[in-house]
Each structure stands twice: as structure tokens, then as C-alpha cells.
Design an enzyme around this catalytic site. Structure first.
Site, short mmCIF file in Angstrom:
data_model
loop_
_atom_site.label_atom_id
_atom_site.label_comp_id
_atom_site.label_asym_id
_atom_site.label_seq_id
_atom_site.Cartn_x
_atom_site.Cartn_y
_atom_site.Cartn_z
N PRO A 27 0.87 -1.47 -0.12
CA PRO A 27 0.57 0.26 0.22
C PRO A 27 0.83 1.21 0.26
CG PRO A 27 0.34 -1.28 1.79
CD PRO A 27 0.89 -1.75 1.15
N ALA A 29 0.65 5.56 -0.39
CA ALA A 29 -0.47 6.93 -0.55
C ALA A 29 -0.58 7.67 -1.17
CB ALA A 29 -0.60 7.56 0.88
N GLN A 81 -5.76 -1.89 3.42
CA GLN A 81 -3.88 -1.91 4.66
C GLN A 81 -4.66 -0.71 5.71
OE1 GLN A 81 -0.49 0.61 5.46
NE2 GLN A 81 0.38 -1.36 5.84
N CYS A 112 4.55 3.29 10.19
CA CYS A 112 5.20 4.66 9.54
C CYS A 112 5.82 5.88 9.58
CB CYS A 112 3.65 5.06 9.03
SG CYS A 112 3.32 7.14 8.62
N ASN A 215 10.08 -6.99 2.80
CA ASN A 215 10.19 -5.55 2.12
C ASN A 215 11.58 -4.89 2.03
OD1 ASN A 215 8.35 -2.56 3.08
ND2 ASN A 215 8.95 -3.49 1.24
N GLY A 216 11.94 -3.76 1.62
CA GLY A 216 12.79 -3.40 1.58
C GLY A 216 13.68 -4.08 -0.13
N ASP A 217 13.98 -2.19 -0.65
CA ASP A 217 15.21 -2.67 -1.56
C ASP A 217 15.07 -3.74 -2.82
OD1 ASP A 217 16.23 -1.13 -0.29
OD2 ASP A 217 18.57 -1.78 0.31
N ARG A 240 8.51 1.49 -3.62
CA ARG A 240 8.68 1.61 -4.50
C ARG A 240 9.65 1.16 -5.47
NH1 ARG A 240 13.57 3.88 -1.00
NH2 ARG A 240 13.25 2.28 -0.11
#
Length: 389
Positions: A27, A29, A81, A112, A215-217, A240
């Protein structure tokens, strides 16, 4: 890589959601609305989460919150979410998501890093209050389970290196009956900077029996394969890395079957995706509003392509399909329909990055105790803007 198993989420009483591939659209924003979810779903995303909504906004009947909960009929699995700091309000929000909005899966945001949220005790600093978080997760899981809807948890490593929370949240989530846990392998202090700590994902996998999502990279499908091989996680969540690149999910979906694939669309092909994205946004929001929303995506879609500054600016100001078609035609005339994908952009961060926080904003005395059940943190939900995964 051995072909990955489908991602299966189960509620305590037996409710079940199966994603064909263990690849989740995180998710984000202002990004993961029905239009963008459609693009990613069509390319192979197994779960595709709606942008985060506040539990209080949903319970109070906030119009903007309701508008964010727009789904297309084609969305087989409605995943949402939500974020909240009050257990009864969170439980009521989950109830409404299940009964009023047809959610098949609900995720809780506990990670967050946005300062205007953390300074009031919300977001990624909330897990420090284990007593309160236990009540929130338990209330959400019970509310979802009444409808056979699994509830998952997304969190971070902790506030900073000296105040980690992932172990506590992992234990609480599993004991409460959460269907899975997703770890963004950074601290709140790190925000989106530096490199994700995949080793912590591996430790989490060893700690719990429920599925773990990493999650991440993850910028390319090869990154997802590396993460799963190195950590043993059951699946990956992509934020991203897919900005301006919904076709990344085609590569990811193929990778989960053991097939190596690298999609490199030409400029002409990307222009067609942009046009369709605009059409989907218009379907969701109406023509002018949809095209206004499309503006933010232009820099991501054309990142690395030889697009002049004046044309880039004009693409960021579109207000009609006629103008969009005119600008896309100009772009193709200028660079060529077969202009190749800028491979130098592969494997590089997209979207937010920035630097680590010099200091995590928190309420005075926040770290003094770990309970938090007597706190009123409703202000932490006001103006919550979500964030990129």
C-alpha cells in the site's frame, strides 16, 4: 530458485485467501488506488493492497476515506491496509471493511516513519507500547475472523538500533492469530535511507511459524529471488520498486516459477501504458480528476528517458486526454517510438529515499514504559498521510 509456493493467508477459524503468486503490491499513499492496482494485478501481483486508510476516518464516515475505498469489479481479492491506535475503533473499522466494502484481507500498519505521526505516538513508534499493540492486533484479528477474513501485520525493525520492536510484534502477531507478518527491514530512524537489513527478515522467519513477507530494496525480480533465497521468507512485498513500472510484476511473477525474465519496454510501449493508466484513473475518478492524479506518475514512467525539461513540465500539468495525446506524440517524435529502456536505471532506488532521521520524533517520555494501554493516541491518526513501503 525452486518455484515458490502460493501465498495462503488463514484466519483463526479457517477463513482462507490464496494469492496465486507470493508477490504483494504494498500500500502506498496516493498511488495504489484502483487504477494502479489494476495495472499491477494484470501483470501478476498476487495481492494488491489499497492505499492505507485510517480506522477512525472509516468509522466516522469521512468522505475522503470512503472515496479511497473504491474497487473495480475485476479485483478478485480486495485487500486493505488500515491504521489505528484505539482497539475498539480498529475492530469496528475491520468489521466495516469486511461487511460494507467486501474486504477479503486486512493489513495493519505498524511501521509508518512520518514524523507528524510518530511525534504523537503513532506509526512506527507505536510498537514500543506492547500492551496497547497487543490489544489492537487481537481486536482486529477477532473482528476479521468473524467474517473469515485474515488479518496481517506490517511493521519495521524498530524505532532505532537501540530500541528494536520486531521480536515483540512477531510474538504478539502470532499469538493473536495474525495470518502473516511483513517486515520492512529498516528502522523508523532509517526511514527509506541506506540499505534494508535482510538478515533481520531471516531471523524473523526463524522466530515464527506464520508466513513472513520481506520488504525493502527490491528493485528487480532478481532482488526478490535473492531475498527469498537468503532469508527463507514466504513472499515479497513491493513498494517503491514498481513506481512507474507496473510491468515489474510480470518479471516477479515469472521469477516465482523459476523463470528469469527482464521486461524492458520501449518508449512507445510505455506511452501506451501511460495512456491506459489515464483511462483507468478517469474510470475511477472522472476525466479531469483522474488526469490530475496521473501527473505524479509522469516522472516515474519516464525516468531516465531523454525527455526535455519543458516537455516533462507539460506532462506534469496535463488536464485533458487531448493534451495528453499531444504530449505523448511529441515525446515519441522527439525521442523515437523505439527508444530503448534506460537500463542504467535498473537496480536503483525509486521514489523516496533521503537520509536517516537525526532524531525520531516521539512524545515526551515515550520510551519510559512499554505498556501504553492507558494512552489516548487519537491525535496520531489526524492528518495521517500513509507512506511508501
Amino acid at each position: 530458485m525452486i518455484p515458490a509456493e502460493p501465498l495462503v493467508l488463514r484466519s483463526p477459524s479457517g477463513g482462507r485467501v490464496e494469492a496465486g503468486t507470493p508477490v504483494v503490491l504494498a500500500p502506498m499513499a496516493g498511488v495504489t488506488n484502483a487504477a494502479f492496482r489494476t495495472l499491477c494485478r494484470e501483470q501478476g501481483a498476487g495481492l494488491y493492497l489499497c492505499e492505507m486508510i485510517t480506522s477512525r476516518g472509516l468509522v466516522c464516515g469521512d468522505r475522503r476515506t470512503d472515496a479511497m475505498l473504491t474497487f473495480f469489479d475485476e479485483e478478485r481479492i480486495r485487500s486493505v491496509q488500515t491504521y489505528g491506535t484505539n482497539p475498539p475503533v480498529v475492530a469496528r473499522a475491520v468489521e466495516l471493511l469486511c461487511t460494507r466494502h467486501g474486504a477479503a484481507h486486512v493489513d495493519l500498519n505498524l511501521g509508518c516513519p512520518v514524523p507528524k505521526v510518530t511525534r504523537k505516538g503513532g506509526g512506527g513508534v507505536l510498537p514500543w507500547k506492547t500492551g496497547l499493540v497487543r490489544e489492537i492486533i487481537t481486536a482486529a484479528v477477532r473482528a476479521g475472523d468473524r467474517h473469515g477474513v485474515p488479518v496481517t501485520v506490517k511493521t519495521r525493525i524498530g524505532i532505532d538500533e537501540g530500541h528494536t520492536t520486531w521480536r515483540d510484534i512477531a510474538d504478539i502477531a502470532q499469538e493473536a492469530g495474525a495470518a502473516a507478518i511483513c517486515l520492512h527491514a529498516r528502522t523508523v530512524e532509517e526511514a527509506y535511507s541506506g540499505h534494508a537489513h535482510w538478515d533481520v527478515i531471516a531471523e524473523l522467519v526463524d522466530r515464527v511459524d506464520i508466513p513472513v513477507l520481506g520488504n525493502g530494496d527490491i528493485w528487480e525480480a532478481s532482488d526478490a529471488v535473492s531475498m527469498m533465497e537468503r532469508t527463507g521468507c514466504a513472499g515479497v512485498e513491493i513498494g517503491r520498486g514498481c513506481l512507474g513500472r507496473p510491468w515489474l510484476f510480470a518479471d516477479l511473477s515469472a521469477a516465482m516459477t523459476g523463470v528469469e525474465r527482464l521486461t524492458l519496454p520501449t518508449l512507445g510501449e510505455i506511452c501506451r501504458v501511460v495512456r491506459r493508466h489515464g483511462e483507468l484513473l478517469a474510470r475511477q475518478m472522472g476525466g479531469r480528476s483522474g488526469l490530475t492524479d496521473l501527473r505524479k506518475h509522469m516522472a516515474w514512467y519516464f525516468k531516465g528517458f531523454p525527455v526535455g525539461g519543458e516537455l516533462r513540465h507539460a506532462l506534469g500539468m496535463i488536464d485533458s486526454f487531448e493534451r495528453l495525446d499531444e504530449l505523448l506524440a511529441s515525446l515519441i517524435d522527439e525521442a523515437g517510438v523505439d527508444c530503448p529502456y534506460p537500463v542504467r536505471e535498473l537496480g536503483r532506488p525509486r521514489g523516496r529515499q533521503g537520509s536517516a532521521r537525526r532524531r525520531v520524533a516521539m512524545p515526551t517520555g515515550w520510551l519510559d514504559d512499554r505498556d501504553g494501554r492507558d494512552l489516548d493516541l487519537s491525535d496520531a491518526e489526524l492528518g495521517y498521510s500513509g507512506g511508501l513501503a
